[in-house]
Write a protein that holds these residues in place. Sequence first.
Motif, PDB file in Angstrom:
ATOM      1  N   THR A  93       0.851  -1.199   0.000  1.00 55.76           N
ATOM      2  CA  THR A  93       0.000   0.000   0.000  1.00 55.76           C
ATOM      3  C   THR A  93       0.882   1.243   0.000  1.00 55.76           C
ATOM      4  O   THR A  93       2.011   1.220   0.497  1.00 55.76           O
ATOM      5  CB  THR A  93      -0.922   0.042   1.234  1.00 55.76           C
ATOM      6  OG1 THR A  93      -0.118   0.066   2.420  1.00 55.76           O
ATOM      7  CG2 THR A  93      -1.836  -1.161   1.276  1.00 55.76           C
ATOM      8  N   ILE A  94       0.378   2.337  -0.568  1.00 55.03           N
ATOM      9  CA  ILE A  94       1.039   3.648  -0.509  1.00 55.03           C
ATOM     10  C   ILE A  94      -0.021   4.661  -0.120  1.00 55.03           C
ATOM     11  O   ILE A  94      -1.006   4.847  -0.842  1.00 55.03           O
ATOM     12  CB  ILE A  94       1.684   4.049  -1.847  1.00 55.03           C
ATOM     13  CG1 ILE A  94       2.624   2.954  -2.367  1.00 55.03           C
ATOM     14  CG2 ILE A  94       2.445   5.364  -1.692  1.00 55.03           C
ATOM     15  CD1 ILE A  94       3.255   3.278  -3.724  1.00 55.03           C
ATOM     16  N   ASP A  95       0.179   5.310   1.021  1.00 48.46           N
ATOM     17  CA  ASP A  95      -0.818   6.237   1.557  1.00 48.46           C
ATOM     18  C   ASP A  95      -0.118   7.401   2.247  1.00 48.46           C
ATOM     19  O   ASP A  95       1.098   7.366   2.474  1.00 48.46           O
ATOM     20  CB  ASP A  95      -1.723   5.514   2.563  1.00 48.46           C
ATOM     21  CG  ASP A  95      -2.645   4.504   1.907  1.00 48.46           C
ATOM     22  OD1 ASP A  95      -3.675   4.926   1.382  1.00 48.46           O
ATOM     23  OD2 ASP A  95      -2.308   3.303   1.915  1.00 48.46           O
ATOM     24  N   PRO A  96      -0.878   8.450   2.623  1.00 48.02           N
ATOM     25  CA  PRO A  96      -0.283   9.528   3.411  1.00 48.02           C
ATOM     26  C   PRO A  96       0.270   9.002   4.736  1.00 48.02           C
ATOM     27  O   PRO A  96      -0.197   7.980   5.262  1.00 48.02           O
ATOM     28  CB  PRO A  96      -1.458  10.483   3.645  1.00 48.02           C
ATOM     29  CG  PRO A  96      -2.405  10.207   2.531  1.00 48.02           C
ATOM     30  CD  PRO A  96      -2.271   8.743   2.256  1.00 48.02           C
ATOM     31  N   THR A  97       1.234   9.710   5.282  1.00 48.16           N
ATOM     32  CA  THR A  97       1.875   9.283   6.528  1.00 48.16           C
ATOM     33  C   THR A  97       0.877   9.117   7.654  1.00 48.16           C
ATOM     34  O   THR A  97       0.975   8.188   8.466  1.00 48.16           O
ATOM     35  CB  THR A  97       2.953  10.315   6.930  1.00 48.16           C
ATOM     36  OG1 THR A  97       3.872  10.453   5.846  1.00 48.16           O
ATOM     37  CG2 THR A  97       3.698   9.870   8.179  1.00 48.16           C
ATOM     38  N   ASP A 113      -6.823   0.664  -0.472  1.00 51.41           N
ATOM     39  CA  ASP A 113      -6.367   0.162  -1.761  1.00 51.41           C
ATOM     40  C   ASP A 113      -4.929  -0.324  -1.665  1.00 51.41           C
ATOM     41  O   ASP A 113      -4.119   0.200  -0.904  1.00 51.41           O
ATOM     42  CB  ASP A 113      -6.502   1.224  -2.853  1.00 51.41           C
ATOM     43  CG  ASP A 113      -5.776   2.519  -2.502  1.00 51.41           C
ATOM     44  OD1 ASP A 113      -4.536   2.507  -2.461  1.00 51.41           O
ATOM     45  OD2 ASP A 113      -6.445   3.541  -2.278  1.00 51.41           O
ATOM     46  N   ALA A 114      -4.622  -1.351  -2.441  1.00 49.13           N
ATOM     47  CA  ALA A 114      -3.268  -1.917  -2.491  1.00 49.13           C
ATOM     48  C   ALA A 114      -2.953  -2.281  -3.936  1.00 49.13           C
ATOM     49  O   ALA A 114      -3.860  -2.494  -4.756  1.00 49.13           O
ATOM     50  CB  ALA A 114      -3.167  -3.146  -1.591  1.00 49.13           C
ATOM     51  N   LEU A 115      -1.670  -2.337  -4.243  1.00 46.55           N
ATOM     52  CA  LEU A 115      -1.217  -2.755  -5.565  1.00 46.55           C
ATOM     53  C   LEU A 115      -0.439  -4.059  -5.444  1.00 46.55           C
ATOM     54  O   LEU A 115       0.382  -4.219  -4.531  1.00 46.55           O
ATOM     55  CB  LEU A 115      -0.308  -1.695  -6.190  1.00 46.55           C
ATOM     56  CG  LEU A 115      -0.929  -0.349  -6.561  1.00 46.55           C
ATOM     57  CD1 LEU A 115       0.143   0.573  -7.128  1.00 46.55           C
ATOM     58  CD2 LEU A 115      -2.058  -0.519  -7.567  1.00 46.55           C
ATOM     59  N   SER A 116      -0.700  -5.000  -6.368  1.00 48.60           N
ATOM     60  CA  SER A 116       0.138  -6.202  -6.466  1.00 48.60           C
ATOM     61  C   SER A 116       0.895  -6.142  -7.785  1.00 48.60           C
ATOM     62  O   SER A 116       0.460  -5.495  -8.749  1.00 48.60           O
ATOM     63  CB  SER A 116      -0.707  -7.475  -6.378  1.00 48.60           C
ATOM     64  OG  SER A 116      -1.532  -7.618  -7.524  1.00 48.60           O
ATOM     65  N   PHE A 117       2.040  -6.821  -7.818  1.00 45.38           N
ATOM     66  CA  PHE A 117       2.896  -6.728  -9.002  1.00 45.38           C
ATOM     67  C   PHE A 117       3.649  -8.040  -9.198  1.00 45.38           C
ATOM     68  O   PHE A 117       4.188  -8.617  -8.241  1.00 45.38           O
ATOM     69  CB  PHE A 117       3.902  -5.591  -8.820  1.00 45.38           C
ATOM     70  CG  PHE A 117       4.921  -5.493  -9.920  1.00 45.38           C
ATOM     71  CD1 PHE A 117       4.616  -4.821 -11.100  1.00 45.38           C
ATOM     72  CD2 PHE A 117       6.170  -6.083  -9.791  1.00 45.38           C
ATOM     73  CE1 PHE A 117       5.554  -4.739 -12.122  1.00 45.38           C
ATOM     74  CE2 PHE A 117       7.106  -6.000 -10.816  1.00 45.38           C
ATOM     75  CZ  PHE A 117       6.798  -5.319 -11.983  1.00 45.38           C
TER      76      PHE A 117
END
Length: 698
Positions: A207-211, A218-222
């Motif tokens: 996940t990438i979110d504000p501090t 939401d999350a991303l898989s790769f």
Amino acid sequence: MSKRKNSPNRKNHKKARVVPEFEGRVLMSREGFAFVRIEGQEEDVFVKATKTRGALHGDLVRVAVTQEKGGMNKRRSGEIIAIVERSDRPFVGILHIVGKQAWVLMSSKTMPYDISVPIPEGGERGMKVAAVVDGWERGAAGPYGHVVDVLGLPGENETEMHAILAEFGLPYRFEKSVENAADKISEEITDKDRAHRKDFRKVLTFTIDPTDAKDFDDALSFRKLENGNYEVGVHIADVTWYVKPDTAVDKEAQARGTSVYLVDRTVPMLPEKLSNKLCSLRPNEEKLTYSAVFEITPQAKVINPWFGRTNIISDYRFDYELAQSIIEGAKPEEVPEPIQEAILTLNTLALKLRKKRFAAGAVNFDRPEMKVDIDENGKPIGVHQKFSKEANWLIEEFMLLANRSVAEFVATGGKMNGKAQAKAKTFVYRVHDEPNMEKLSGLRDFAGNLGHKMGPIGNGKDVAMALNQLMTEVKDKPEMGAIQILALRSMAKACYSIDNIGHYGLAFNFYTHFTSPIRRYPDMMVHRLLTKYLAGGDSANADYYALQCKHASEREVVAAEAERESIKYKVVEFMQDKVGQEFDGHVSGVTEWGIYVEIEPTKIEGMIPYRTIKSDFFIFDEDHYRAVGRRTHRSIRLGDPLRIRVKNTSLEQKLLDYELVEDVPDVPEAAQEQDSPEADMERAMAQRERRPRRSRRK
């Protein structure tokens, strides 16, 4: 709908003229005059204080338009002829008690009258309260009503934040029954829950979110594929798996419509157990998700989309700063190398998707967001501008990809060929109409007077290109803010609708909101409709979803207004101890009643009324967007550097006044020209129009 009726002419009994009548909402000023906003019409109707017939801010009224715009008129005006429905939104003021009588004393920008109320239980003189108006008896000096909440002592952070929520009719707590219903939802993930889901637990996910984020929806898989392409999964918390239709939790979420983000707190749409626990994609925990999964080539061509329910385990929780540092070349030891490589590859793909989007005609309004830093007691300790960087764009582009792909999948019946079915199934779209061409022409003239050329505006793509070129040209220049505001005013407002007209600003033919069901109820509706249609279900009831789209759009507007008010309050609070201090700044706006100045380094904007400038009397030159001194002919233009002194702060009205630092002898006030009622009217209108815009993921 408008009705026309004849009003007899009292002079000489001449033939009666036709007076158009409309229904609309009252937007009142503290001076007592009002504007009536009519749905579907761009221009409000101005109503003098003597013509309001006891109507108040937020009331639904019938207004007769007695003078149309034209000739010497700057706007159309009219009079209120009936109150159709009183607003149930509270007004906030200070409780005043004398003997057995009580009033709520007002200092609001939208309420010029005090409200007579019964003495509330637990209310003491001097406390801030929220009161609803019940009526206004003929001949009475003011309205009467009742107190709905005792908020606390003025000036305390809890009191003031609750006051902002109360003013907009927003809740600041959940009913116990809703909390109890949420608590009964099981936290255990069973084999039954996992059944019919694609298992992504062993796929690299983060996940990438504000501090300061507390919910991660939401999350991303790769992963790299053998054919050289990449599989990218956009995984969204599966809120509707836990929140069933017509339950207490669902009804509350539907009523709220959205989470609200004040400076110091989040007022969530869902109870904490759901928003911060069950449905928050926290690292190293199995979570149930609803996903859009794509195969993407190294050239960022999207093929083979798949939509359905999944389960994941997030391997890492990034904040934007850490992800950005990797993009800029850092190699933090705490982040495993495969995840760093994934970030870099996804960033490359996101930049290509972004480039394609702008080439297709997307409009680039990359405006910095004002951020207020607060301490543990809610006291503002700093103000700065927050800029988006590649890490923000990375998340944004993949969320946009998921949103538009889901919308296209439903609209095309799963064919993903860019052509909507003639009888597409009912769906909730996020739509954005084309801009107003008359306002765009005004923007072109305005930019031209400042020395900037704007390209052709013949069609949608031409307009987007012209706007983007103009925004690039004025970037980091003093006039940038004013040009951006005018450009934004030329644009239609995005909203929810079952009628798909596309999203002009993003240059998408199909678009919806799929990616934030924790904080937006429309996303929950989208998840349910997608589930129904993936299973081969018939089209849902159009009338029901049309009403839900209208409600969700209205709640979104209210939440945004409350968020802006909380920022304005904290900015004014931050400046309170700076009254009398001097700052360098530059002119950020010029109007008929004064000059707006942004000070350095915070970019906090305040107004210098012309009547406070002692060296000369200034008038507004609208054609050249400047203020000109009547005696000295001095011009003050956008971007001009000025030295200002903080003159006054008003927390109740959330206003900030500056004065020009000048080396001139005092001039008696009697010699200074004062604002007219027309100027007061213009000021109130401008305060509504100049509200800063905040943007989140689209």
